[in-house]
Design an enzyme around this catalytic site. Sequence first.
Site, PDB file in Angstrom:
ATOM      1  N   VAL A  93       0.858  -1.171   0.000  1.00  0.00           N
ATOM      2  CA  VAL A  93       0.000   0.000   0.000  1.00  0.00           C
ATOM      3  C   VAL A  93       0.900   1.227   0.000  1.00  0.00           C
ATOM      4  CG1 VAL A  93      -1.741   1.323   1.265  1.00  0.00           C
ATOM      5  CG2 VAL A  93      -1.849  -1.182   1.253  1.00  0.00           C
ATOM      6  N   CYS A  94       0.529   2.223  -0.800  1.00  0.00           N
ATOM      7  CA  CYS A  94       1.260   3.487  -0.855  1.00  0.00           C
ATOM      8  C   CYS A  94       2.722   3.248  -1.288  1.00  0.00           C
ATOM      9  CB  CYS A  94       1.159   4.197   0.491  1.00  0.00           C
ATOM     10  SG  CYS A  94       1.565   5.956   0.467  1.00  0.00           S
ATOM     11  N   ASN A  95       3.668   3.948  -0.670  1.00  0.00           N
ATOM     12  CA  ASN A  95       5.062   3.773  -1.080  1.00  0.00           C
ATOM     13  C   ASN A  95       5.740   2.584  -0.418  1.00  0.00           C
ATOM     14  OD1 ASN A  95       5.407   4.823   1.485  1.00  0.00           O
ATOM     15  ND2 ASN A  95       6.535   6.644   0.842  1.00  0.00           N
TER      16      ASN A  95
ATOM     17  N   GLY B  87      -2.618   2.259  -4.306  1.00  0.00           N
ATOM     18  CA  GLY B  87      -1.989   3.565  -4.454  1.00  0.00           C
ATOM     19  C   GLY B  87      -1.809   4.246  -3.102  1.00  0.00           C
TER      20      GLY B  87
END
Length: 227
Positions: free
Chosen positions: A102-104, A152
Amino acid sequence: MSTEINIGFLLFPNLTQLDLTAPAQVLSRIPNAKIHLAWKDTNPVKTDVGFSINPTTSFNNCPQLDVLCVPGGFGIGEQMIDSETLGFLRTQSKNAKYITSVCNGSLILGAAGLLKGHKSACHWIWKKYLHKFGAEAVDGRVVRDGKHISGGGVTAGLDFAFNLASELAGEEVAKMLQLGLEYEPQPPYDCGTPIKAGNELVEKVLALQIERIKKIELNIEQASKAI
């Protein structure tokens, strides 16, 4: 007899807690699911908002995971060059049915060498670095590439979780979870992506994070040279 589904999240200092807690809330409600929060030891780990989360297992005691998930946050820099963390991810990934982020958090997977040749989502600030690890950045709330599933930025972890729930337990279960959690987002502003927000707002957000970004860029360079 029901088979337990082991779903594990990497827990690390200064992570964005919503990257972890949002999908964990959804996935914990899948029938026979067991959530594991893995860190080097079982001492409380401070998140980016100041409160701590307790690991449920250490790296050494973590069972083989069916789902390996790496959340993100400003703490990713240290983890991208941490041999113990990267070793744990590599070991678990060998037999995990799904390798996710999830995310970075996708950049930590990249630093572990687990995204070479794969498509991945990432937070809009950080997606430009995925190529350094042989991955292809794709715009999208949820990106699927074989057994790799990625969400994202931050809130996309919820969309990611419902998609993963469908993979693990079927569409009907995922729909029931969405209804049970009353997931019907109605954001007050239509500015959740750089395109919608416009350059002026994007630049303001980047300016607030520039020092953190520069620091993590050094870790990214170091990690990309090591794989």
